[in-house]
Each structure stands twice: as structure tokens, then as C-alpha cells.
Scaffold this active site. Structure first.
Site, PDB file in Angstrom:
ATOM      1  N   CYS A 171       2.394  75.991 -25.001  1.00 50.84           N
ATOM      2  CA  CYS A 171       1.738  77.175 -25.611  1.00 50.84           C
ATOM      3  C   CYS A 171       2.187  76.841 -27.060  1.00 50.84           C
ATOM      4  CB  CYS A 171       2.494  78.516 -24.985  1.00 50.84           C
ATOM      5  SG  CYS A 171       1.756  79.087 -23.600  1.00 50.84           S
ATOM      6  N   ASP A 198      -0.181  85.889 -29.902  1.00 51.73           N
ATOM      7  CA  ASP A 198      -1.011  87.212 -29.900  1.00 51.73           C
ATOM      8  C   ASP A 198      -0.369  88.477 -28.911  1.00 51.73           C
ATOM      9  OD1 ASP A 198      -2.854  89.306 -30.457  1.00 51.73           O
ATOM     10  OD2 ASP A 198      -4.468  88.352 -29.243  1.00 51.73           O
ATOM     11  N   CYS A 226      -9.865 102.374 -26.384  1.00 52.85           N
ATOM     12  CA  CYS A 226     -10.156 101.650 -25.051  1.00 52.85           C
ATOM     13  C   CYS A 226      -8.925 101.861 -24.058  1.00 52.85           C
ATOM     14  CB  CYS A 226     -10.674 100.232 -25.332  1.00 52.85           C
ATOM     15  SG  CYS A 226     -11.790  99.918 -26.525  1.00 52.85           S
ATOM     16  N   CYS A 241      -6.305  77.945 -25.546  1.00 50.84           N
ATOM     17  CA  CYS A 241      -4.841  77.583 -25.352  1.00 50.84           C
ATOM     18  C   CYS A 241      -4.262  77.977 -23.876  1.00 50.84           C
ATOM     19  CB  CYS A 241      -4.229  78.522 -26.491  1.00 50.84           C
ATOM     20  SG  CYS A 241      -4.105  80.018 -26.322  1.00 50.84           S
ATOM     21  N   CYS A 270      -5.173  74.161 -15.371  1.00 48.07           N
ATOM     22  CA  CYS A 270      -4.629  75.463 -15.904  1.00 48.07           C
ATOM     23  C   CYS A 270      -3.388  75.197 -16.321  1.00 48.07           C
ATOM     24  CB  CYS A 270      -4.615  76.510 -14.589  1.00 48.07           C
ATOM     25  SG  CYS A 270      -3.523  76.426 -13.371  1.00 48.07           S
ATOM     26  N   CYS A 286      -3.886  83.106 -10.182  1.00 45.97           N
ATOM     27  CA  CYS A 286      -3.595  82.045  -9.486  1.00 45.97           C
ATOM     28  C   CYS A 286      -4.784  82.116  -8.392  1.00 45.97           C
ATOM     29  CB  CYS A 286      -2.383  81.895  -8.710  1.00 45.97           C
ATOM     30  SG  CYS A 286      -2.039  80.437  -7.947  1.00 45.97           S
ATOM     31  N   TYR A 323      -7.964  99.953 -21.896  1.00 47.80           N
ATOM     32  CA  TYR A 323      -7.320  99.132 -21.401  1.00 47.80           C
ATOM     33  C   TYR A 323      -6.683  98.099 -22.613  1.00 47.80           C
ATOM     34  CZ  TYR A 323     -11.987  96.621 -22.358  1.00 47.80           C
ATOM     35  OH  TYR A 323     -13.125  96.191 -23.093  1.00 47.80           O
ATOM     36  N   CYS A 357      -7.009 101.083 -35.015  1.00 44.54           N
ATOM     37  CA  CYS A 357      -8.286 101.055 -34.392  1.00 44.54           C
ATOM     38  C   CYS A 357      -8.972 102.305 -34.463  1.00 44.54           C
ATOM     39  CB  CYS A 357      -8.137 100.285 -32.951  1.00 44.54           C
ATOM     40  SG  CYS A 357      -9.730  99.811 -32.408  1.00 44.54           S
TER      41      CYS A 357
END
Length: 380
Positions: free
Chosen positions: A263, A279, A21, A257, A328, A349, A23, A17
Site C-alpha cells: 500500500c 483515503d 448517502c 492500488c 489480490c 475473499c 453508505y 457534501c
């Protein structure tokens, strides 16, 4: 029953990249490929990937180019990808999207993206003080000026573009400002991504992570702004999370998703053809194979991918008793298994419960209106 191959996420420049960043969770993946610098997908890997995808995929296939920063590959790489898609398509429809920080998007890219119907996901966290707080370049300088200029060029030239906005420990306090800013630029499609990363063995969270209670309040503020902009009982701004939840309220499978019961509906392909389950799980334990040695459709339906997908079903009793479970199904796995202090609950949650308790009645009203209109339409 075999899962269909209809979605794939490709990282042609791996974790490389041109920003740093704070995070970012993906830049550390460079440790998986220490001998391959820079990380770049070859023409041979690209050709094999497109050929397999179009031979084994469904009639409509979504291809997401991501990173790292995928524009580091240069525009000619994507011209070649489009050529391969046309060569191997045999009538199948391919939808391309690219997630970018926008730094390298110049006047050469604009007509290419528009002509080839790319959906651009532009990472833009908000106003300058919000965006530049964590999204800086390798020299520590903020990236907002370049990214906001790219946003205007894309929007003004008719490129289909979504805003991808990270919600972190700082930005979570500016829900109204972020929403109003993105809308003022001309964005009509918004996606908000809560940031949490765990350190060590999952005992602590990193300081840029958004707190669950704060994120719940952020969603409430955002929901009010979204509802305020309804016209004739219809949204004028698309917020992906709210629309995905709405799918659940009307009994449909959501496109997100993280809200699905299982999953593993897609695959991730790294720059060298390695294939992973997700990912957020590009790691040795969840490497499924390589496209130069394996078939994509076989990897998608492999026992290993099935095992990965079934992990989402391993819910604590508190989840199984929760009134919001169907909205969820425990959320994203990465937010459940990374932080040991939650006892298996999703880190967010509290956020989800707080928000749904606040918005449930209005969601149900929207769902009732939609279902009534749908019944009226079908009776015509």
C-alpha cells in the site's frame, strides 16, 4: 529507493457534501475538524500544494479532486488550481480528475471541464430504483433525476466521464440492469465499488454492506456482459476491475492500488493541508504531516508511510497458500482489518475466489492473445 510522487488525492471541501448517502464512509471525518465549518481549502493552501506537487513530482502527475463533494468549492477554485498548475508546471504534464455526485454540475462547468481535460468520475448507481435506494439528499429525496441529467449533459458535450457505481446490499442483485443502463446512456468506462462498512469494534457489518457471496455472483454476471460486448477480441466497454486483473495476467503492475503487493503509492491531502496515508485511513493514527510544515515527497517516503504500506504484507497463512494471491495480495487493507470475524482475511475473499475460478480460463485466453499480438508487433 524513493517512491516517486506521481499521484495525489485532494479533498478541498473535506467531508462536506450536499447529499446524505447512507453508505458514505467519509462524512464522519468531520469529527476530525469540528471547529472548521464549512471545510474549505484556502488559496494559500492550494498554492502551496500545487507548488510543492509540481516541484517534487514526476514528469506526469495525476491529481484527483474528491470529497465529500469537491464541486462545493465552486468553479473559480478550480480555475485558480489550473492557473497555479500552469504557473509551476515547468513542462510537467498534470492530469486532473474530479469525483462528483453531479448535483452542482451545470452549464458553466461543462466547457471548463472539457477545455481543461478533466476526467469526471460521476457517482451513478444505476436505474432510479437502484440509485435512489441509498443516494438521497439531506431531506431524504432521491438524487437520480439530477444525476442522470448531468450524465447526459457530460456525455453529449464530449466531457470524458466514467461511471462510479457502488455495489451495495440492494444493487448487487441487478448486475445486468446496471450494466445495460450505463451502457445505454453512453458510458464506456465503468468502475464498480463494493460497499462494506463495519460497526462498533468490527463485530458487525452495517446493513447496506454487500454480502461476499452476492458480490461474487455480481462479478460473474458483470464479466459475462463485458465479454458479450467484445468485438474482434477487444473490449468495447472498460470495466476497471477486470482490466486491472488483466494487467496481472500479462505480468504488469495493475493501476488499482488494491491489487498491489504494497500500500501507500499516493497521498491524501485534506482541506487544511493535513496529509494522510490513504483515503480510507484519514484518521489521527495515519496523519503524516501538513504541507505547510512538511514536504510531500518526504511524507510519501517517510517511515510512517512505509510502515502503513507494509501492513499489507501481514497476511494470514490461508492467503499465503492461496492460488489467487498474486491477483489480490489480500485486497484493500480497509476490508481486512475492520472486520474481526474473518481472522485477517479480506471480507471479499470469497467473492474474489468465486469470481476468479469462474473467469480464470477466459482471462488466460485473453492474455495469450494479447501477448501473441504484442510479440508479432515487436517482430515487425
Amino acid at each position: 529507493m524513493l517512491k516517486p510522487l506521481s499521484n495525489i488525492l485532494i479533498k478541498p471541501a473535506g467531508p462536506d457534501c450536499n447529499l446524505a448517502c447512507e453508505y458514505c464512509f467519509y462524512r464522519d471525518k468531520a469529527s476530525l475538524y469540528p471547529q472548521e465549518l464549512p471545510h474549505r481549502m484556502t488559496s494559500a493552501v492550494l498554492r502551496s500544494l500545487m507548488q510543492q506537487l509540481l516541484a517534487q513530482g514526476t514528469d506526469q502527475i495525476a491529481v484527483a479532486w474528491q470529497g465529500g463533494e469537491p464541486t462545493l468549492m465552486g468553479i473559480e477554485f478550480y480555475r485558480q488550481a489550473i492557473d497555479f498548475q500552469r504557473q509551476f508546471s515547468k513542462g510537467k504534464i498534470v492530469g486532473n480528475s474530479i469525483q462528483t455526485n453531479g448535483i452542482l454540475i451545470d452549464d458553466r462547468w461543462i466547457p471548463f471541464l472539457k477545455k481543461n481535460n478533466f476526467l469526471v468520475g460521476l457517482s451513478l448507481d444505476g436505474l432510479q430504483h437502484i440509485h435512489d435506494y441509498y443516494r438521497r439528499d439531506c431531506g431524504g429525496k432521491g438524487s437520480w433525476k439530477k444525476v442522470s441529467a448531468t450524465a447526459l449533459r457530460l456525455l453529449q458535450n464530449g466531457v470524458v466521464v466514467n461511471a462510479l457505481t457502488a455495489v451495495n446490499a440492494y444493487s448487487v442483485h441487478f448486475a445486468d440492469e446496471i450494466y445495460n443502463y450505463l451502457k445505454s446512456l453512453g458510458f464506456r468506462y465503468l468502475q464498480f465499488i463494493p460497499i462494506v462498512e463495519f460497526s462498533g469494534q468490527g463485530a458487525d457489518i452495517k446493513p447496506f454492506s454487500v454480502a461476499p457471496r452476492d458480490y461474487g455472483e455480481f462479478l460473474k454476471r458483470l464479466f459475462d456482459r463485458w465479454m458479450d460486448d467484445f468485438q474482434n477480441s477487444q473490449p468495447t466497454i472498460s470495466v476497471r476491475y477486470f482490466e486491472s486483473l488483466f494487467f496481472r495476467y500479462v505480468g504488469l503492475q495493475p493501476p488499482d492500488c488494491t491489487l498491489m503487493e504494497h500500500c501507500g503509492p499516493y497521498l491524501v491531502v485534506e482541506h487544511n493541508g493535513d496529509v494522510y496515508a490513504c483515503d480510507f485511513f484519514v484518521e489521527t493514527d495515519w496523519k503524516l504531516g501538513n504541507i505547510l510544515e512538511n514536504r510531500l515527497i518526504d511524507l510519501l517516503n517517510s517511515d510512517r508511510q512505509e510502515s502503513f504500506g507494509n501492513r499489507k504484507l501481514d497476511l494470514p497463512q490461508r492467503c499465503r497458500r492461496c492460488r489467487w494471491l498474486e491477483f489480490c495480495f489480500g485486497g484493500c487493507l480497509k476490508d481486512r482489518i475492520g472486520f474481526k470475524q474473518t481472522g485477517g482475511l479480506n471480507y471479499f475473499c470469497e467473492s474474489v475466489m468465486t469470481f476468479l475460478e469462474y473467469a480464470d480460463e477466459r482471462f488466460r485466453s485473453l492474455a495469450d492473445s494479447w501477448q501473441q499480438k504484442n510479440r508479432n508487433y515487436q517482430s515487425i
